[in-house]
Design a protein around this motif. Structure first.
Motif, PDB file in Angstrom:
ATOM      1  N   ASP A 159       0.790  -1.242   0.000  1.00 26.85           N
ATOM      2  CA  ASP A 159       0.000   0.000   0.000  1.00 26.85           C
ATOM      3  C   ASP A 159       0.824   1.295   0.000  1.00 26.85           C
ATOM      4  OD1 ASP A 159      -1.272  -2.274   0.990  1.00 26.85           O
ATOM      5  OD2 ASP A 159      -2.758  -1.100   2.086  1.00 26.85           O
ATOM      6  N   ASP A 218      -5.074   0.747  -2.000  1.00 28.70           N
ATOM      7  CA  ASP A 218      -4.887   1.952  -1.190  1.00 28.70           C
ATOM      8  C   ASP A 218      -3.784   2.799  -1.812  1.00 28.70           C
ATOM      9  OD1 ASP A 218      -6.915   1.128   0.435  1.00 28.70           O
ATOM     10  OD2 ASP A 218      -5.657   0.734   2.195  1.00 28.70           O
ATOM     11  N   ASN A 276      -9.419  -0.391   0.294  1.00 27.15           N
ATOM     12  CA  ASN A 276     -10.553   0.178   1.040  1.00 27.15           C
ATOM     13  C   ASN A 276     -10.498   1.694   1.130  1.00 27.15           C
ATOM     14  OD1 ASN A 276      -8.307  -0.858   2.744  1.00 27.15           O
ATOM     15  ND2 ASN A 276      -9.308   0.392   4.302  1.00 27.15           N
ATOM     16  N   HIS A 277      -9.375   2.294   0.691  1.00 25.20           N
ATOM     17  CA  HIS A 277      -9.308   3.760   0.643  1.00 25.20           C
ATOM     18  C   HIS A 277      -9.563   4.306  -0.762  1.00 25.20           C
ATOM     19  CE1 HIS A 277      -7.743   4.875   4.704  1.00 25.20           C
ATOM     20  NE2 HIS A 277      -7.426   3.592   4.714  1.00 25.20           N
ATOM     21  N   HIS A 311      -6.246  -6.917  -2.133  1.00 26.56           N
ATOM     22  CA  HIS A 311      -5.795  -5.895  -1.185  1.00 26.56           C
ATOM     23  C   HIS A 311      -5.748  -6.414   0.248  1.00 26.56           C
ATOM     24  CE1 HIS A 311      -5.020  -2.134   0.708  1.00 26.56           C
ATOM     25  NE2 HIS A 311      -6.120  -2.233   1.433  1.00 26.56           N
ATOM     26  N   HIS A 363      -2.746  -4.195   2.716  1.00 29.66           N
ATOM     27  CA  HIS A 363      -3.714  -3.731   3.708  1.00 29.66           C
ATOM     28  C   HIS A 363      -3.171  -3.640   5.128  1.00 29.66           C
ATOM     29  CE1 HIS A 363      -7.648  -2.748   5.226  1.00 29.66           C
ATOM     30  NE2 HIS A 363      -7.856  -3.900   5.829  1.00 29.66           N
TER      31      HIS A 363
HETATM   32 FE   LIG Z   1      -6.221  -1.044   3.211  1.00 26.87          FE
END
Ligand SMILES: [Fe+2]
Length: 439
Positions: A156, A194, A225-226, A296, A334
């Protein structure tokens, strides 16, 4: 500031078509939110293009692009030119963009180029379909005939999660530059998701695109998730299945040489759809020697996210599918920590592994799970108590410094070596050899 990629400087200095590579140090990345388009005002034949996402395509003969132009350019094209080694244009072909969209003050374009030959030098530039063209960029395709290639995996980047977008961008740039200097013939790069900390923050995205190597080496990006909906405005993955889908995108797959890569969108926890996507990818590529999953959210890690509810649900749901489909390795992110598991099958450690004289696991059962650390130095998570991960982790390290992974692929082996960006020392290395590689 730091020295630029000397290898690329030498290469680009020989190519008169490249216009932006002179100089000794990088300027801070530009802020697309405020920058005036000098090009479109003063030089109407120059198209100002930015956020160039140059990525692997459906196979080694293709690449995908996503790019942004300032203003309301409804049309977009990519001109691909094949070059000789002196940089002279041998032939050119134009590819029409598809999927144009108007964003906040700029236009988004996506295109796929096809018909690439191995071990060739190419250039590309973007047009508006009329008279305006961007500057040109070069790239080189690698040889795949002998089935050997390598790619680089980055945990990430998450630009903006650290001490500021510029500092994080510099860290990301240092790792990309270091890795590609060390492996100049790398086939492509992978960013584990991310890309940025705040999806709608243009300054952070400008930072992600800051490494100039990203116009030369294609990079595959995973949905983190970002990333959210803007992911679809910035990137253009091949073979999107529509399964495991949200507004950011869906599960997709691609091949390079002898290897099938399946990328899962871990923002969706519909295991049956992920299964369907993986089965589709395998069915479409039955001849692939190696099968690698890219995702991820790490399902075997050792830091803050190791026991997240969604992570454990993915582990329960996906491990049986990986076992059924003989997935060799899952490369994940992640958790901003480096973890290499033992060979795992049915959520249990495979006890009987044979090793050759070089220490490589020979025809091991099960799947290897690798979690990438931070490539940008922006953020690290604290380790859990060892009781959480010692069951499955052969190596678990919170180094609190950036790393990258090189993956060497041959017809019968996969080797994963992780390096520290700072001194290129080896953090960990692991090899799988397929002696009885009938599968
Ligand atoms: Fe993440």
């Amino acid at each position: 500031m730091f020295n630029r990629n000397h290898r690329m400087k030498v290469l680009f200095a020989t190519l008169i078509i490249v216009t932006a590579m002179a100089g000794c140090a990088k300027e801070p990345y530009r802020d697309s939110a405020v920058e005036e388009s000098v090009a479109t005002k003063d030089a109407p034949h120059t198209l100002d293009v930015f956020h160039i996402a140059f990525a692997p395509g459906a196979d080694e003969t293709e690449r995908t692009f996503s790019w942004h132009t300032r203003g309301m350019n409804k049309k977009g094209v990519v001109e691909l030119s094949q070059l000789d080694e002196e940089g002279n244009v041998l032939s050119s072909e134009t590819f029409e963009a598809a999927g144009e969209g108007i964003l906040r003050g700029f236009s988004s374009h996506k295109a796929t180029i096809t018909g690439l030959e191995e071990n060739q030098l190419y250039s590309y530039r973007f047009g508006d379909g009329h008279r305006a063209w961007s500057e040109s960029y070069t790239f080189r395709t690698q040889a795949t005939e002998d089935d050997d290639f390598n790619f680089l995996f980055f945990g990430d980047p998450q630009i903006g999660a650290g001490d500021g977008a510029q500092i994080d961008a510099d860290g990301w740039d240092r790792t990309v530059t270091t890795a590609t200097e060390m492996f100049p013939d790398t086939a492509f790069l992978v960013s584990a998701g991310d890309q940025v900390n705040t999806a709608h923050n243009l300054k952070q995205y400008d930072g992600w695109f800051f490494p100039e190597e990203l116009t030369f080496y294609p990079i595959m990006t995973l949905i983190g998730n970002h990333d959210y909906t803007p992911f679809a405005d910035y990137f253009n993955p091949p073979n999107e299945t529509g399964l495991g889908a949200d507004d950011a995108g869906s599960d997709f797959y691609f091949t390079y040489g002898n290897t099938l890569f399946i990328a899962l969108n871990t923002q969706r926890n519909n295991i049956e759809e992920h299964r369907e996507a993986m089965e589709l990818a395998v069915a479409e590529n039955p001849e692939a020697t190696h099968r690698i999953v890219l995702m991820h959210k790490s399902i075997y890690s050792s830091a803050d996210h190791a026991r997240d509810e969604d992570v454990l649900a993915f582990r329960d749901g996906l491990v049986p599918v990986f076992d059924e489909l003989d997935i060799d390795v899952a490369l994940m992110g992640h958790d901003h920590v480096y973890v290499r598991t033992y060979q795992m099958k049915g959520d249990a450690v495979v006890e009987e592994i044979a090793y050759d004289e070089a220490g490589a696991a020979v025809d091991p059962e099960g799947t290897l799970y690798l979690t990438g650390n931070s490539a940008s130095d922006s953020k690290y998570y604290d380790m859990q108590d060892s009781s959480v991960y010692e069951r499955y982790a052969a190596v678990a390290l919170q180094l609190e410094e950036p790393t990258f992974m090189n993956v060497e692929v041959t017809d019968d082996s996969l080797t994963f070596t992780t390096y520290k960006t700072a001194d290129q020392s080896v953090v960990d290395a692991y090899s799988i050899v397929k002696v009885d590689s009938g599968e």
